[in-house]
Motif scaffolding. Structure first.
Motif, PDB file in Angstrom:
ATOM      1  N   ASP A   1      37.895  35.669  36.026  1.00 18.72           N
ATOM      2  CA  ASP A   1      36.399  35.870  37.015  1.00 18.72           C
ATOM      3  C   ASP A   1      35.413  37.115  36.247  1.00 18.72           C
ATOM      4  OD1 ASP A   1      36.788  33.598  38.064  1.00 18.72           O
ATOM      5  OD2 ASP A   1      38.536  34.646  39.408  1.00 18.72           O
TER       6      ASP A   1
ATOM      7  N   ARG B   1      32.945  39.510  35.634  1.00 19.66           N
ATOM      8  CA  ARG B   1      31.357  39.516  35.512  1.00 19.66           C
ATOM      9  C   ARG B   1      31.181  41.402  35.498  1.00 19.66           C
ATOM     10  NH1 ARG B   1      30.764  37.319  41.095  1.00 19.66           N
ATOM     11  NH2 ARG B   1      31.330  34.874  41.201  1.00 19.66           N
TER      12      ARG B   1
ATOM     13  N   TYR C   1      37.117  42.222  37.927  1.00 19.55           N
ATOM     14  CA  TYR C   1      37.464  41.333  37.098  1.00 19.55           C
ATOM     15  C   TYR C   1      39.430  40.718  37.616  1.00 19.55           C
ATOM     16  CZ  TYR C   1      40.693  44.840  35.872  1.00 19.55           C
ATOM     17  OH  TYR C   1      42.288  46.445  35.445  1.00 19.55           O
TER      18      TYR C   1
END
Length: 548
Positions: free
Chosen positions: A109, A111, A121
């Motif tokens: 995850d 970004r 994250y």
């Protein structure tokens, strides 16, 4: 024409001197600047390489570390639980383990946030039991303090007598005891169900005051293969400032987490993978630990050599586990229950359960804790928390992350199970994650000092050449002048001193008289040339012949 040629020759020689001197001057200045700023240039290049950016080599190693990670877990087996209410007998503990698990970490995850040069994250790890590296099996049975009952009683201690009585009824109804006997597998990753947990989740009688996030209990339950337990990290990429690389900006989208007061409640320090560059013995390394919802400071201890690389060792000392008794600035870490130095109150981070963290075997803690139980022997080489960092880059050379989980068992009025008992900080479990840089990775780091030294050597060599060029003609002139000075004074001849002018004239006259000093020529020069006079008779005969 000869005058013009002479002028051109003088001008060409002068220009040559000027060019050589200018070249030497510029080369010397360049060398000095290189020597002064080479380290900064090196740091700038290194900073660009270390910045976290998509698809970079550093990013891939950060996302999936190339090192082998092992998690060693030790459990304390309580050998005399029946004697707990006997105030003259201490709990006797037996350390079991290690139970080793191989960790395969990943970050998901992810970004990117270019507006503040950071990224968010989650951590996701898979753990695999290592039979050969373990001292025991997952089926081993361990007797320990009942963590579920103790958590419920600890929460009830903060309530009014009516609700506290309801907790007491629940503990008696489900026949909760002071200790439990479970397998290692149940106590760690698999977890075990408990009637108190089921009742609390099914009948939320106490509203928001009771938060039961799990359906089973296990110290590492839901951690295997899950990205939710350790929360959302937001760290700097180092794009704007390399010193912030890997440093925490927020955790779970909060800068102040609310678990501790004042500055103690901020999410700061390193997330664990990167440390600040250009470290010194005066530096303090800060490590954010999500399991404790706080930052742990590590102080410089000594310099070590790891795989041929010099590193600074930063270790957790008394300051990192103090609650304000030794270091007043740590008082905000008390969490409402200031105890002696050596344990950290993280109850607010653990849903109100009376959990206190320390170093294994109460290492660096007040003797008060060690004297409460039997079976512990704190040793620096086995229980110290430390990190050995390469000072120039902040890269970890060796890390030994070690913590112990303790639960506070104490008398609680109105709860029969916890009446008339001693107050003890009970050791439950401790774990160690130790990692060391591999020889292959160390080869790249070993070249860094040589690159810095090589730059300085090259700068010194260039400066020497520049200095020689700059001083070549002045030295040549001084040397020529010195040779002329050597022939200015001569010994007296016939009682008269000879000055330099006379000496020079005499030398010229000598050279004219004796063009060659060869002995043969000198001998022949002493011979007088033979001159043959013309014969008048021969001249007359010649005339006669011509008339004929």
């Amino acid at each position: 024409m000869p005058q013009k040629s002479t002028t051109m020759k003088i001008w060409t020689k002068s220009r040559k001197r000027t060019l050589v001197s200018a070249l030497g001057f510029l080369l010397s200045i360049f060398a000095i600047l290189c020597a002064m700023f080479w380290e900064r240039i090196f740091d700038s290049i290194m900073a660009k390489e270390m910045v976290l950016r998509p698809n970079s080599q550093v990013f891939q190693k950060w996302k999936n570390p190339p090192l082998s990670l092992n998690l060693d877990i030790y459990l304390f087996n309580w050998t005399n639980p029946a004697d707990f209410r006997n105030l003259t007998t201490k709990p006797i503990l037996e350390q079991c383990g290690p139970y080793r698990f191989v960790e395969k970490p990943d970050k998901v995850d992810i970004r990117w946030h270019p507006e503040n040069s950071s990224l968010t994250y989650r951590r996701k790890s898979f753990f695999y039991f290592d039979v050969n590296g373990s001292n025991g099996s997952l089926s081993d049975e361990i007797i320990t303090v009942n963590p579920v009952a103790l958590s419920a009683a600890g929460k009830g201690k903060q309530w009014d007598p009516v609700r506290r009585k309801m907790v007491d009824v629940g503990l008696n109804l489900y026949q909760q005891k002071m200790s439990v006997k479970r397998t290692v597998d149940e106590l760690l990753f698999t977890g075990y169900s408990d009637d108190m947990l089921d009742m609390a989740r099914a009948m939320p009688l106490f509203g928001k005051d009771v938060e039961v996030p799990f359906d089973r209990f296990g110290w590492f339950y839901t951690r295997n293969g899950s990205a939710d337990l350790t929360g959302v990290f937001n760290v700097y990429t180092g794009q704007q400032d390399i010193k912030k690389l890997g440093q925490m900006f927020s955790w779970n989208y909060k800068r102040h987490l609310g678990f501790f007061e004042s500055y103690c409640g901020f999410a700061n320090g390193s997330a664990g993978e990167f440390q600040p560059p250009n470290l010194t013995p005066k530096s303090i390394v800060k490590l954010f630990t999500p399991d404790m919802c706080r930052t742990i400071p590590l102080d410089y201890k000594e310099t070590q050599i790891v795989e041929g690389i010099k590193g600074y060792k930063y270790a957790g000392g008394q300051r990192s586990v103090d609650n304000g008794s030794l270091y007043p600035e740590n008082k905000c870490f008390c969490g409402g229950n200031c105890v002696l130095s050596g344990v950290m109150n993280i109850s607010s981070c653990r849903f109100g359960s009376p959990v206190f963290m320390s170093y294994p075997h109460f290492y660096q803690a007040d003797d008060f804790y060690l004297n409460q139980v039997e079976g512990l022997q704190p040793q620096a080489d086995k229980h110290e928390f430390y990190m050995v960092l390469e000072p120039k880059t902040g890269i970890s050379l060796e890390v030994a992350a070690r913590f112990q989980v303790n639960m506070l068992v104490e008398p609680i009025r109105g709860i029969s199970l916890y009446e008339n008992i001693p107050r003890i900080f009970f050791p439950m479990i401790w774990f160690e994650q130790k990692v060391r840089i591999t020889p292959d990775l160390a080869k790249n780091l070993k070249t860094l000092p040589y690159v810095l030294l090589g730059g300085q050597i090259i700068a010194g060599f260039l400066f020497l050449i520049g200095l020689i060029l700059l001083c070549w003609y002045p030295i040549k002139y001084v040397w020529s002048t010195h040779k002329i000075q050597e022939i200015k004074v001569y010994p007296a001849e016939n009682g008269k001193a000879i000055n330099s002018k006379q000496s020079e004239l005499k030398i010229l006259e000598t050279e004219k008289k004796t063009p060659d000093s060869s002995p043969l020529l000198e001998k022949n020069s002493q011979l007088k040339p033979a001159i043959t006079p013309k014969s008048p008779k021969r001249d007359t005969d010649a005339n006669d012949v011509s008339h004929k």
